[in-house]
Scaffold this active site. Structure first.
Site, mmCIF file in Angstrom:
data_model
loop_
_atom_site.group_PDB
_atom_site.id
_atom_site.type_symbol
_atom_site.label_atom_id
_atom_site.label_comp_id
_atom_site.label_asym_id
_atom_site.label_seq_id
_atom_site.Cartn_x
_atom_site.Cartn_y
_atom_site.Cartn_z
ATOM 1 N N ASP A 39 40.085 93.971 43.768
ATOM 2 C CA ASP A 39 40.522 92.567 43.713
ATOM 3 C C ASP A 39 40.152 91.975 42.357
ATOM 4 O O ASP A 39 38.979 91.930 41.990
ATOM 5 C CB ASP A 39 39.880 91.761 44.849
ATOM 6 C CG ASP A 39 40.596 90.434 45.067
ATOM 7 O OD1 ASP A 39 40.858 89.719 44.075
ATOM 8 O OD2 ASP A 39 40.911 90.104 46.221
ATOM 9 N N SER A 87 45.441 86.164 45.850
ATOM 10 C CA SER A 87 45.306 87.388 46.647
ATOM 11 C C SER A 87 46.213 87.432 47.870
ATOM 12 O O SER A 87 46.664 88.510 48.256
ATOM 13 C CB SER A 87 43.853 87.585 47.073
ATOM 14 O OG SER A 87 43.055 87.874 45.965
ATOM 15 N N ASP A 139 39.306 87.608 54.805
ATOM 16 C CA ASP A 139 39.803 87.078 53.527
ATOM 17 C C ASP A 139 41.243 87.566 53.280
ATOM 18 O O ASP A 139 41.754 88.443 53.972
ATOM 19 C CB ASP A 139 38.863 87.532 52.398
ATOM 20 C CG ASP A 139 39.002 86.678 51.139
ATOM 21 O OD1 ASP A 139 39.776 85.705 51.147
ATOM 22 O OD2 ASP A 139 38.331 87.000 50.143
ATOM 23 N N THR A 141 43.094 89.475 51.295
ATOM 24 C CA THR A 141 43.629 90.836 51.121
ATOM 25 C C THR A 141 43.684 91.599 52.449
ATOM 26 O O THR A 141 44.769 92.041 52.852
ATOM 27 C CB THR A 141 42.847 91.600 50.035
ATOM 28 O OG1 THR A 141 42.843 90.812 48.853
ATOM 29 C CG2 THR A 141 43.480 92.942 49.748
ATOM 30 N N GLU A 265 39.116 97.610 49.878
ATOM 31 C CA GLU A 265 39.128 96.656 48.761
ATOM 32 C C GLU A 265 37.746 96.471 48.137
ATOM 33 O O GLU A 265 36.759 96.261 48.850
ATOM 34 C CB GLU A 265 39.621 95.289 49.278
ATOM 35 C CG GLU A 265 39.706 94.261 48.171
ATOM 36 C CD GLU A 265 39.860 92.830 48.668
ATOM 37 O OE1 GLU A 265 40.538 92.056 47.987
ATOM 38 O OE2 GLU A 265 39.303 92.476 49.726
ATOM 39 N N ASP A 270 36.601 90.319 41.755
ATOM 40 C CA ASP A 270 37.264 89.030 41.542
ATOM 41 C C ASP A 270 36.254 87.888 41.462
ATOM 42 O O ASP A 270 36.328 87.047 40.568
ATOM 43 C CB ASP A 270 38.240 88.805 42.708
ATOM 44 C CG ASP A 270 38.871 87.436 42.713
ATOM 45 O OD1 ASP A 270 39.643 87.143 41.783
ATOM 46 O OD2 ASP A 270 38.604 86.651 43.646
ATOM 47 N N HIS A 274 35.637 85.499 38.268
ATOM 48 C CA HIS A 274 35.866 84.049 38.311
ATOM 49 C C HIS A 274 34.704 83.296 37.661
ATOM 50 O O HIS A 274 34.899 82.246 37.046
ATOM 51 C CB HIS A 274 35.969 83.562 39.760
ATOM 52 C CG HIS A 274 37.356 83.625 40.324
ATOM 53 N ND1 HIS A 274 38.389 82.845 39.855
ATOM 54 C CD2 HIS A 274 37.875 84.358 41.342
ATOM 55 C CE1 HIS A 274 39.490 83.102 40.560
ATOM 56 N NE2 HIS A 274 39.208 84.021 41.452
ATOM 57 N N ASP A 312 45.218 93.594 42.744
ATOM 58 C CA ASP A 312 46.162 92.574 43.193
ATOM 59 C C ASP A 312 46.545 91.613 42.072
ATOM 60 O O ASP A 312 47.638 91.081 42.034
ATOM 61 C CB ASP A 312 45.625 91.813 44.418
ATOM 62 C CG ASP A 312 44.223 91.267 44.213
ATOM 63 O OD1 ASP A 312 43.610 91.523 43.159
ATOM 64 O OD2 ASP A 312 43.742 90.570 45.128
ATOM 65 N N HIS A 313 45.608 91.405 41.149
ATOM 66 C CA HIS A 313 45.856 90.545 39.979
ATOM 67 C C HIS A 313 44.699 90.718 39.034
ATOM 68 O O HIS A 313 43.658 91.272 39.411
ATOM 69 C CB HIS A 313 45.990 89.065 40.382
ATOM 70 C CG HIS A 313 44.860 88.605 41.248
ATOM 71 N ND1 HIS A 313 43.605 88.377 40.753
ATOM 72 C CD2 HIS A 313 44.788 88.380 42.582
ATOM 73 C CE1 HIS A 313 42.821 88.015 41.746
ATOM 74 N NE2 HIS A 313 43.493 88.016 42.874
HETATM 75 ZN ZN LIG Z 1 40.361 85.292 42.809
#
Ligand SMILES: [Zn+2]
Length: 457
Positions: A39, A87, A139, A141, A265, A270, A274, A312-313
């Site tokens: 993630d 996500s 969450d 995903t 995952e 992620d 962040h 995912d990104h």
């Molecule tokens: Zn995020």
């Protein structure tokens, strides 16, 4: 002559059928499918972990081993309503195979109509199914493969739907969504979803040692009321590693003679990114890599398994910058300095509190990162200029300005505190991975896995 004419017609029909089939259909079929999602794992998160592992730890990433044994593609991930995804949309696009709007989970393009997911298709075929994450099992995903809700924040419904669907293995954090308030959870409907899971035949575990002792029945592993710990903080907890969760999941699911589908995952890459937390991001990416290694070893023992690894990104545009505080040449990351970090930025933030003084900032940075920032730098962090200039893209007080001050100490910069539109990588090995090449959209991963599963297009 009659036989020849029919033979000719049959040959023409066969040729036409081959031409009409999507190329993926010609690829191999797999008994088992393991999808691994980092993630927020953009290209530089991978690159930072690769440099750290090869230059400091002296070992190659298991992800690179997958790439070398299989195929690699670039992945675009724009959605129905944005060029930058989150996500829920990203995972739904992978799970359902079409572009969807932000925040909806397991819904079609209108964001309201439930759409069948890859996991549900596998279940219809009699395959075993599993979901694992270091974030919450409710969450976005994991939810996008196992539930249908209009907004990802409805994790109360996701918990119920995951148990009702009967996903064979569910492991992660956010136990709070399974318990009523009276039992320490956040459910206001009084439901105890853990009791419901036990009644439905699940073994429920909450620590690494309980996981190790669990049998091969359906498993619900909930290791934290919130998210599971960052890898950098995990030694202080009783939580299993992502690799341990992966190993147990594959052990349980592989008992099904019809095969399995598992989505695993690395959920906290992620969260660290962040917060512009370079050591935390690298450590969680390495924990994800170790789990990829477990899956790759399984794939080698069971060659009828398709393993796909992707993200995912990209989160926060991690940037592996060149200069240190006094370098005249490009030197890159200070890996030894990054290795000295003793805690996540989230732990540091809770110790800093709101509006910390420069003195407090100096102390906390020294304690957790073994870095002595200057008085002026501490004042810059206390003034929190980056957060004030662009609060929508830099959402965590203190941390983003701190990360900026730390740039020449660590050799890592950040383009944002939010997701970006950066293309990603997908790589795989095993039957069906032949088509994971070139430039794909994340919606195409659905068709690749569905085809490998042997499900009709
Ligand atoms: Zn995020």
């Amino acid at each position: 002559m009659r036989t020849t004419r029919w033979g000719h017609i049959a040959a023409c029909l066969f040729a036409a059928a081959v031409l009409l089939l999507p190329s993926a259909v010609l690829a191999g079929q797999a008994k088992n499918i393991i999808l691994m999602i980092g993630d927020g794992m953009g290209p530089s998160h991978f690159g930072a972990a690769w440099l750290y592992s090869t230059k400091l730890l002296g070992k190659e990433l298991r992800m690179v081993e997958v790439m070398k044994s299989g195929r690699t593609a670039y992945i675009a991930n724009d959605t129905a309503d944005s060029m930058v995804t989150e996500s829920a949309a990203a995972a739904t696009q992978i799970a359902c195979g079409l572009k969807v709007p932000a925040r909806a989970v397991g819904m079609g393009p209108d964001g309201k109509t439930p759409f069948k997911t890859l996991l549900e298709i596998a279940k219809d075929k009699g395959m075993a199914t599993g979901l694992v994450t270091t974030s919450g099992i409710t969450d976005a995903t994991p939810a996008s493969f196992s539930a249908h809700v209009e907004h990802r924040s409805d994790e109360f419904s996701v918990a119920v739907q995951e148990i009702q669907l009967g996903v064979d293995v569910l492991q992660g954090g956010r136990k709070q969504f399974f318990l009523p308030e009276a039992a320490g959870g956040v459910r206001k409907d009084g439901k105890n979803v853990i009791d419901e899971a036990r009644a439905a035949g699940y073994t429920v575990v909450g620590t690494a040692s309980e996981l190790q002792q669990a049998g091969e029945q359906k498993l619900l592993g909930l290791y934290n009321m919130g998210n599971m710990a960052y890898e950098i903080d995990r030694a202080k907890t009783a939580e299993p590693s992502l690799a341990q969760m992966t190993g147990k999941t594959l052990e349980i699911l592989s008992k099904n003679p019809k095969g399995f589908f598992a989505m695993i995952e690395g959920g906290r890459i992620d969260h660290a990114a962040h917060r512009n937390d370079a050591p935390g991001t690298i450590r969680d990416t390495l924990a994800f890599d170790e789990a990829v290694g477990v899956a790759l070893d399984f794939q080698k023992r069971n060659p009828d398994t398709l393993l796909i690894v992707t993200a995912d990104h990209d989160t926060a545009g991690m940037s592996l910058i060149g200069h240190s505080k006094d370098s005249k040449e490009y030197v890159g990351m200070d890996l030894e300095q990054i290795q000295k970090a003793q805690g996540s930025f989230e732990v540091m933030q809770s110790e800093l509190g709101r509006n910390p003084t420069p003195e407090k900032i100096k102390d906390v940075v020294k304690k957790y990162l073994a870095i002595e920032i200057t008085d002026d730098e501490a004042k810059t962090v206390a003034a929190d200029t980056i957060y004030k200039l662009d609060p929508k893209n830099y959402g965590y007080p203190t941390l983003h300005t701190l990360a900026f001050v730390l740039r020449p100490y660590l050799g890592v910069g950040w383009g944002s505190g939010t997701h970006t539109a950066s293309p990603l990588m997908a790589f795989g090995s095993g039957p069906g991975s032949e088509v994971v090449v070139g430039f794909l959209h994340n919606t195409q991963l659905f068709g690749i896995m569905k085809t490998a599963m042997g499900a009709a297009q």
